[in-house]
Each structure stands twice: as C-alpha cells, then as structure tokens.
Design an enzyme around this catalytic site. Structure first.
Site, PDB file in Angstrom:
ATOM      1  N   ASP A  45       0.813  -1.225   0.000  1.00 55.01           N
ATOM      2  CA  ASP A  45       0.000   0.000   0.000  1.00 55.01           C
ATOM      3  C   ASP A  45       0.847   1.277   0.000  1.00 55.01           C
ATOM      4  O   ASP A  45       0.332   2.363   0.259  1.00 55.01           O
ATOM      5  CB  ASP A  45      -0.993  -0.002   1.178  1.00 55.01           C
ATOM      6  CG  ASP A  45      -0.279  -0.072   2.523  1.00 55.01           C
ATOM      7  OD1 ASP A  45       0.964  -0.266   2.526  1.00 55.01           O
ATOM      8  OD2 ASP A  45      -0.945   0.067   3.564  1.00 55.01           O
ATOM      9  N   HIS A 249      20.425   2.883 -21.009  1.00 52.82           N
ATOM     10  CA  HIS A 249      19.523   3.221 -19.902  1.00 52.82           C
ATOM     11  C   HIS A 249      20.005   2.595 -18.595  1.00 52.82           C
ATOM     12  O   HIS A 249      19.221   2.027 -17.835  1.00 52.82           O
ATOM     13  CB  HIS A 249      18.081   2.812 -20.231  1.00 52.82           C
ATOM     14  CG  HIS A 249      17.449   3.725 -21.236  1.00 52.82           C
ATOM     15  ND1 HIS A 249      16.280   3.417 -21.899  1.00 52.82           N
ATOM     16  CD2 HIS A 249      17.829   4.935 -21.695  1.00 52.82           C
ATOM     17  CE1 HIS A 249      15.985   4.410 -22.727  1.00 52.82           C
ATOM     18  NE2 HIS A 249      16.911   5.346 -22.625  1.00 52.82           N
ATOM     19  N   ASP A 266      23.498  11.430 -17.166  1.00 43.84           N
ATOM     20  CA  ASP A 266      22.341  11.851 -17.965  1.00 43.84           C
ATOM     21  C   ASP A 266      21.190  12.033 -16.992  1.00 43.84           C
ATOM     22  O   ASP A 266      20.753  11.070 -16.359  1.00 43.84           O
ATOM     23  CB  ASP A 266      22.018  10.778 -19.012  1.00 43.84           C
ATOM     24  CG  ASP A 266      20.833  11.158 -19.906  1.00 43.84           C
ATOM     25  OD1 ASP A 266      20.136  12.151 -19.622  1.00 43.84           O
ATOM     26  OD2 ASP A 266      20.608  10.437 -20.904  1.00 43.84           O
ATOM     27  N   ASP A 277      16.839  17.860 -19.571  1.00 35.28           N
ATOM     28  CA  ASP A 277      17.419  16.575 -19.980  1.00 35.28           C
ATOM     29  C   ASP A 277      18.815  16.844 -20.542  1.00 35.28           C
ATOM     30  O   ASP A 277      18.951  17.254 -21.694  1.00 35.28           O
ATOM     31  CB  ASP A 277      16.506  15.912 -21.027  1.00 35.28           C
ATOM     32  CG  ASP A 277      17.024  14.542 -21.459  1.00 35.28           C
ATOM     33  OD1 ASP A 277      17.965  14.026 -20.831  1.00 35.28           O
ATOM     34  OD2 ASP A 277      16.470  13.984 -22.430  1.00 35.28           O
ATOM     35  N   HIS A 356      21.199   5.277 -31.280  1.00 33.17           N
ATOM     36  CA  HIS A 356      19.953   6.033 -31.038  1.00 33.17           C
ATOM     37  C   HIS A 356      19.897   7.275 -31.918  1.00 33.17           C
ATOM     38  O   HIS A 356      20.845   7.587 -32.631  1.00 33.17           O
ATOM     39  CB  HIS A 356      19.813   6.393 -29.551  1.00 33.17           C
ATOM     40  CG  HIS A 356      20.941   7.204 -28.980  1.00 33.17           C
ATOM     41  ND1 HIS A 356      21.023   8.564 -29.125  1.00 33.17           N
ATOM     42  CD2 HIS A 356      22.045   6.838 -28.266  1.00 33.17           C
ATOM     43  CE1 HIS A 356      22.110   9.004 -28.503  1.00 33.17           C
ATOM     44  NE2 HIS A 356      22.766   7.977 -27.984  1.00 33.17           N
ATOM     45  N   HIS A 360      15.078  14.399 -29.490  1.00 31.59           N
ATOM     46  CA  HIS A 360      13.653  14.173 -29.221  1.00 31.59           C
ATOM     47  C   HIS A 360      13.084  15.481 -28.727  1.00 31.59           C
ATOM     48  O   HIS A 360      13.826  16.367 -28.276  1.00 31.59           O
ATOM     49  CB  HIS A 360      13.435  13.036 -28.211  1.00 31.59           C
ATOM     50  CG  HIS A 360      14.140  13.209 -26.898  1.00 31.59           C
ATOM     51  ND1 HIS A 360      13.649  14.009 -25.889  1.00 31.59           N
ATOM     52  CD2 HIS A 360      15.309  12.703 -26.426  1.00 31.59           C
ATOM     53  CE1 HIS A 360      14.483  13.969 -24.861  1.00 31.59           C
ATOM     54  NE2 HIS A 360      15.506  13.197 -25.157  1.00 31.59           N
ATOM     55  N   HIS A 367      10.417  12.731 -23.134  1.00 28.30           N
ATOM     56  CA  HIS A 367      10.266  12.430 -24.564  1.00 28.30           C
ATOM     57  C   HIS A 367       8.897  12.988 -24.949  1.00 28.30           C
ATOM     58  O   HIS A 367       7.904  12.269 -24.942  1.00 28.30           O
ATOM     59  CB  HIS A 367      10.368  10.924 -24.831  1.00 28.30           C
ATOM     60  CG  HIS A 367      11.743  10.380 -24.552  1.00 28.30           C
ATOM     61  ND1 HIS A 367      12.042   9.037 -24.544  1.00 28.30           N
ATOM     62  CD2 HIS A 367      12.917  11.007 -24.277  1.00 28.30           C
ATOM     63  CE1 HIS A 367      13.326   8.868 -24.271  1.00 28.30           C
ATOM     64  NE2 HIS A 367      13.870  10.050 -24.097  1.00 28.30           N
ATOM     65  N   GLU A 390      21.730  15.163 -28.792  1.00 28.85           N
ATOM     66  CA  GLU A 390      22.467  14.249 -27.912  1.00 28.85           C
ATOM     67  C   GLU A 390      23.189  13.135 -28.665  1.00 28.85           C
ATOM     68  O   GLU A 390      22.868  11.965 -28.506  1.00 28.85           O
ATOM     69  CB  GLU A 390      21.538  13.661 -26.851  1.00 28.85           C
ATOM     70  CG  GLU A 390      20.212  13.106 -27.365  1.00 28.85           C
ATOM     71  CD  GLU A 390      19.367  12.535 -26.226  1.00 28.85           C
ATOM     72  OE1 GLU A 390      19.872  11.683 -25.492  1.00 28.85           O
ATOM     73  OE2 GLU A 390      18.206  12.953 -26.087  1.00 28.85           O
ATOM     74  N   TYR A 394      29.457   4.729 -28.418  1.00 30.22           N
ATOM     75  CA  TYR A 394      29.536   3.708 -27.373  1.00 30.22           C
ATOM     76  C   TYR A 394      30.277   2.498 -27.940  1.00 30.22           C
ATOM     77  O   TYR A 394      29.810   1.890 -28.902  1.00 30.22           O
ATOM     78  CB  TYR A 394      28.125   3.294 -26.921  1.00 30.22           C
ATOM     79  CG  TYR A 394      27.216   4.484 -26.717  1.00 30.22           C
ATOM     80  CD1 TYR A 394      27.186   5.174 -25.503  1.00 30.22           C
ATOM     81  CD2 TYR A 394      26.410   4.947 -27.761  1.00 30.22           C
ATOM     82  CE1 TYR A 394      26.376   6.289 -25.333  1.00 30.22           C
ATOM     83  CE2 TYR A 394      25.592   6.060 -27.599  1.00 30.22           C
ATOM     84  CZ  TYR A 394      25.574   6.724 -26.389  1.00 30.22           C
ATOM     85  OH  TYR A 394      24.772   7.832 -26.240  1.00 30.22           O
ATOM     86  N   ARG A 419      28.369  10.468 -24.301  1.00 26.23           N
ATOM     87  CA  ARG A 419      27.203  11.173 -24.853  1.00 26.23           C
ATOM     88  C   ARG A 419      27.267  12.598 -24.320  1.00 26.23           C
ATOM     89  O   ARG A 419      27.670  12.823 -23.165  1.00 26.23           O
ATOM     90  CB  ARG A 419      25.890  10.501 -24.440  1.00 26.23           C
ATOM     91  CG  ARG A 419      24.653  11.248 -24.958  1.00 26.23           C
ATOM     92  CD  ARG A 419      23.364  10.416 -24.908  1.00 26.23           C
ATOM     93  NE  ARG A 419      22.909  10.036 -23.591  1.00 26.23           N
ATOM     94  CZ  ARG A 419      23.001   8.833 -23.063  1.00 26.23           C
ATOM     95  NH1 ARG A 419      23.555   7.853 -23.766  1.00 26.23           N
ATOM     96  NH2 ARG A 419      22.582   8.561 -21.843  1.00 26.23           N
ATOM     97  N   GLU A 421      24.647  15.933 -24.260  1.00 29.33           N
ATOM     98  CA  GLU A 421      23.256  16.272 -24.573  1.00 29.33           C
ATOM     99  C   GLU A 421      22.931  17.687 -24.125  1.00 29.33           C
ATOM    100  O   GLU A 421      23.126  18.039 -22.960  1.00 29.33           O
ATOM    101  CB  GLU A 421      22.312  15.283 -23.864  1.00 29.33           C
ATOM    102  CG  GLU A 421      20.838  15.612 -24.041  1.00 29.33           C
ATOM    103  CD  GLU A 421      19.912  14.562 -23.438  1.00 29.33           C
ATOM    104  OE1 GLU A 421      20.321  13.863 -22.482  1.00 29.33           O
ATOM    105  OE2 GLU A 421      18.774  14.442 -23.921  1.00 29.33           O
TER     106      GLU A 421
HETATM  107  N1  GLY Z   1      17.596  10.375 -20.624  1.00 32.60           N
HETATM  108  C1  GLY Z   1      16.732  10.111 -21.686  1.00 32.60           C
HETATM  109  C2  GLY Z   1      17.139  10.744 -22.912  1.00 32.60           C
HETATM  110  O1  GLY Z   1      18.155  11.410 -22.960  1.00 32.60           O
HETATM  111  O2  GLY Z   1      16.463  10.672 -23.894  1.00 32.60           O
HETATM  112 MN    MN Z   2      19.047  12.456 -21.416  1.00 33.33          MN
HETATM  113 MN    MN Z   3      17.322  13.068 -24.104  1.00 28.84          MN
END
Ligand code: GLY
Ligand code: MN
Ligand code: MN
Length: 456
Positions: A45, A249, A266, A277, A356, A360, A367, A390, A394, A419, A421
């Site tokens: 709960d 992730h 990130d 982000d 990727h 976005h 997102h 971004e 890798y 990365r 971003e």
């Molecule tokens: N952390 C998620 C992205 O960069 O899209």
């Molecule tokens: Mn991110």
């Molecule tokens: Mn992102």
C-alpha cells in the site's frame, strides 16, 4: 503537497482557458475525455509519488488524482467540465487537502464541476451527441467502459436519432500538435528546469573522484534538484562509469568510480511539470586518456554541428544527419571505420556505435509527444519548438557483444561510452542552447571536475 498555486504556479488560468478553447474549436462536433493519471503503488500500500497526467495538466493546471476533464466541442453549453474528488475532511487528514467541485469550477474556469463519484451516471449522457470521442484506449478500464457504453447506445439508437458517437480517436491527434509549439509560460518553465538541471550537474561533477560511488553522484545531483526547487528528477538518473556508460539506460548507479574511468551522467530536473534533460561525460580523475579524449572530441564536434543545424525550416532528420556525418568521419579518423564517408553513411555504419537518434522533443514529458514525420514528410522545425541534441559513441566491450556478433575491431576504445546532450529552443532566426551554462568543451569539463594536473 503544496497548494495548487505553489509547485505549479507561474501559469495564469487564462493560459489553460485559451488552450481549452483551441481544443474545443478543433474538436468540432467531437468530445475529448482526459482522466487524471492513476495513483501507482511501489509495493503493497505504499504509493509512488504522484505525477499528474501531462495532457490533463496542459489543459487545466489541475494536479489532483481521481479527476477527469470532458470537453464538448459540439455543445452550446457545458463545453468544459471537470470531475474531481469531493471534499472529505477525514480523507484530507490522511492525504492532503482537496479542492472539491465548487472551488475547482471557480479556480479553473470550467463551465461545471462534479464529484468524480457521479461520473458513471453523467458521462454517457454528456457524450450522447458527440460524433467522435477523443479518448486514449487501453489505459483506464473504468472510463473506457463508459465510452463503450456511449458508443453502444449510439449504435442502437443512432439510426433513429441520427446522432451520437461513432468513433474513438486518440487525444494526441489534437494535443500533440499543440504541445509541440511551446508558449512563453512553457519556455519559462523549461528554462527553469534546465537551470536547476545545470545546478545538479555542477554539484555532481564537483563531487566526482576515484573511490566515490555512482550513487553518491546521483545523491549530490538530486539533492541539488530539490534544493533548487524541482519536484525531483524527470526520469531515472543515469550515472554510468566505465563500461556502464555503454548501457544506454543504465540506472543501477551501484558501481564505484575507477580512477581512469569516464562517467556519463544523464539527468533532468522536473520543474513545474517540465523536464530538463542533459548529459555530460567527464573523466573521474580529471584527466582524459588519449583514447577517451579522441572519442570525446568527435562527439563534441558532432554535438556542435547538430546544434548549428537547428533553425526554423530544417527537419529533425537534418539535425541527425549533421551529427551522423561528423560521427562517421570521426570513426574513420579513429581508425574504427574505413571506406568512403558517403558509402558508410549510406549503409548506416555508425549504428553499431551510435544506435539512437540525435534528438527528441522536450516539454512536459522528457520524450515529449509530436510526430517527427507527418504525412510522409519530415516535420520542419518552427520557432517555439524545443528539442534535445544528444549524439554519442559507445564502444560496447567485446565480452558484452552477441556471441555470434562480429569480433570487435582492434582499437583502443573498447569500453568507452560518451554522450553529450543539450536542450535547444528553436528561435525565429536560429536556436538558443538552453543548457549552454554547462560547458561541453573537453578542457572546460576537466576544469569543472577540478582535476587539472591529476596524474593517473
Ligand atoms: N535520458 C533520456 C534521454 O536522454 O532521452
Ligand atoms: Mn538524457
Ligand atoms: Mn534526451
């Protein structure tokens, strides 16, 4: 939880009213139903912190659970109605104050508000003369049953009365388009979310050092988020040191930082429901190894080229292509790929190292919704859109490759993940990097970690 005017302040009621009016216009002879997000439980709960539904918030500013908005484009009166939890002193002592129908009607300027307990009785009648119902299927079974009931009643009575709902459409068909173009209040919230995110990064970067834990950087970052007024992280914080940076992730954040590691951080703060982000990658010990630096420089060049490409009229695909070209050229310079650059781009050779997309949309959701391709055409950027840039590279360690995958080339980059971003606002004549306060250039990053001269 603070009052409605607290966490979610800064957006005057008329902004939500204007958004609803626009939806009502676009609905024509249709209706839209937006239920509040469900209360979720983390175990038994114990509830997860409540996160209001982005679409319901976008049109009302209302943040209580167990609520529902009905918009009736076809109606002459009662065009916007809210169903909310009734006042209940005993329940409010447990879980905080409720606005109740009367105050909800006044504060949110809807035409009527009713207790949520009256939904079963009222909703089918409210939908009886809508031609279409904009409602997301597969999410809220109890509300969905009422929509089905309205459709069935229309089917059995419709031939005699000639009216009633015949189809169900996703609300995103209208709302995604609206949410793509941010208004001034949204841009202000995003600026604040990015500002707080930058503060979190400063705290985490200065706390980095050999022997510290990924979790400790996460703690510093998220403490700064809360200290600076964010509700918390907008998504699970990624602190990937060493080869963990190659797991896109990675959220365990449970390893110790090794002296020669890079750390990929990130994260994003959520402020007034809007998400930052940002990703930065930096050397734990304050010094890039030559191989780390070579990879870093390629990704940084790709980031800069992609940001440079952002302006009204270009597509997200153009922005991605700008990054891919630099990454591909860089992979050739690193000796990882060979051949002609156009041939390598043509067969997407980068994908093994950059699996990727570059961007976005960013907004109420990390997102954020909005079609990247519309009617077969790549969407062109317009002033007021906000997107991430971004790029990354890798080099997944050979031990983690598919057993039947191609053997890793002979190069010194294995295990490196980088990365970078940024969050970018499209302006009338170009772009504004909202996250520019946080450096991306290798030497400046090193300076932030406070490790110049550190001998590994
Ligand atoms: N952390 C998620 C992205 O960069 O899209
Ligand atoms: Mn991110
Ligand atoms: Mn992102």
């Amino acid at each position: 939880m603070r009052d409605q005017d607290g966490w979610y302040s800064g957006v005057p009621a008329h902004v939500f009213l204007r958004r609803r009016e626009r939806v009502l216009e676009e609905l024509g002879d249709g209706a839209m139903i937006l239920p509040a997000a469900p209360i979720l439980y983390r175990s038994r709960d114990s509830q997860l912190p409540y996160r209001p539904d982005s679409e319901l918030f976008y049109l009302t500013g209302f943040t209580e659970p167990e609520a529902l908005l009905v918009l009736r484009g076809f109606a002459d009166e009662e065009r916007a109605l809210l169903f909310v939890r009734p006042r209940d002193p005993a329940a409010e002592q447990w879980s905080g104050s409720r606005l109740g129908p009367e105050r909800a009607r006044e504060r949110f300027g809807v035409d009527a508000a009713h207790p949520i307990g009256e939904l079963d009785d009222r909703l089918p009648k409210l939908l009886a003369h809508a031609r279409r119902i904009h409602f997301r299927l597969g999410r809220r079974r109890s509300v969905e049953n009422l929509v089905i009931q309205a459709l069935e009643e229309a089917r059995s009575r419709g031939s005699r009365k000639g009216r009633g709902p015949r189809s169900v459409v996703d609300p995103g068909e209208i709302l995604d388009e609206m949410r793509l173009r941010k208004g001034p209040e949204e841009i202000a919230a995003l600026r604040e979310a990015v500002r707080v995110t930058v503060e979190g990064f400063r705290a985490a970067l200065t706390a980095a050092g050999p022997g510290r834990g990924e979790w400790q950087l996460q703690a510093e970052l998220e403490a700064a988020f809360r200290r600076e007024g964010a509700q918390g992280p907008a998504f699970a914080t990624i602190v990937g040191s060493g080869t963990n940076a190659c797991t896109l992730h990675y959220v365990d954040n449970s390893d110790e930082l090794g002296p020669g590691d890079l750390v990929l951080l990130d994260a994003g703060a959520e402020v007034r429901m809007y998400a930052g982000d940002i990703t930065r990658t930096f050397p734990v010990g304050g010094t890039f190894s030559p191989a780390q630096r070579a990879v870093y420089e390629v990704v940084e060049e790709a980031r800069a080229a992609a940001v440079q490409a952002v302006r009204p009229g270009v597509t997200v695909r153009d922005v991605h292509d700008a990054a891919v070209r630099i990454l591909t050229e860089g992979l050739m310079e690193l000796g990882v790929l060979s051949g002609s650059v156009d041939e390598l781009i043509g067969r997407k050779a980068h994908r093994r190292y950059f699996p990727h997309r570059t961007s976005h949309w960013l907004g109420l959701d990390t997102h954020d919704p909005g079609d990247y391709i519309r009617d077969g055409e790549h969407r062109r950027l317009e002033a007021g859109m906000v997107l991430t840039v971004e790029p990354g590279l890798y080099f997944v360690p050979a031990s983690a490759q598919e057993p039947d995958g191609a053997p890793e080339a002979d190069h010194p980059y294995e295990g490196i993940g980088v990365r970078i971003e940024d969050d970018v606002l499209v302006t009338s004549d170009g772009a504004e990097v909202l996250s520019r306060a946080l450096p991306t250039e290798a030497d400046e990053i090193v300076e932030m970690v406070g490790g110049q001269g550190f001998i590994q």
